[in-house]
Design a protein around this motif. Sequence first.
Motif: not given
Length: 179
Positions: A128-144
Motif C-alpha cells: 500500500s505504500e508503494s506505486l511499483d516494485v521492480r528488480l534492477f540490474a546495476e545499469t538500470e538503477i534509477p540513480w537520479t
Amino acid sequence: MKFCSNCGGLVEWRIPEGDALPRYICPSCHTIHYQNPKIVVGCIPEWEDRILLCRRAIEPRHGLWTVPSGFMENAETLVQGAARETLEEANARVEMGNLYAIYNIPHINQVHVLFRARLLDLDFSPGSESLDVRLFAETEIPWTELAFRVIHEPLRRYFEERQCGRLGFHMGTIEEIRG
Ligand SMILES: [Zn+2]
C-alpha cells in the motif's frame, strides 16, 4: 512537544538537575520526557544480479525509488523489522543475510540499518505504500530518482564491491547539507 503525555499538563524545556541536555519536563507530574534517535531498518533484496526497489506511494519523496525500509517497531528485532518492511512495501519474502551498513543521520535523529537479503521467489507486488516494485540490474538503477541520500551511498558501494566480489560491512554518517 507541548503537553505532557502522562497528565496532559504544559511541559517546560529545561535541563533536569544532574543532566547535561535540555528535556521536556512536566512540572505537574514531574515526568521527564526523554527523546532519543529512531531506528530505520531495511534490506537490499537480491535476485541473481538484480536488486529489488520500491517506488514510494507516500510522502516524503513520493514517486522516487528506495529499498524496502521503515521505522523499527517496539518488540521486534532488526531482522524482523527489515523482513516486515519488505513484506509490507513489496509483498516480498526474503531470507535476511549479513548486516551491510549502518548510517548515522544526526541532524534528523535517525540511525539507518541495512541488511543484505535473498529474495525467496519472484512473487512480489506493490504494497500500500508503494506505486511499483521492480528488480534492477546495476545499469538500470534509477540513480537520479532515488528517494534518499542514505540509500544512494550504500547502493553505489554495493555495486562497486560486488564487482570485486567482496561485500563488507560499513558504517557512515550522513551530514546535513547546508545551503
Ligand atoms: Zn505530567
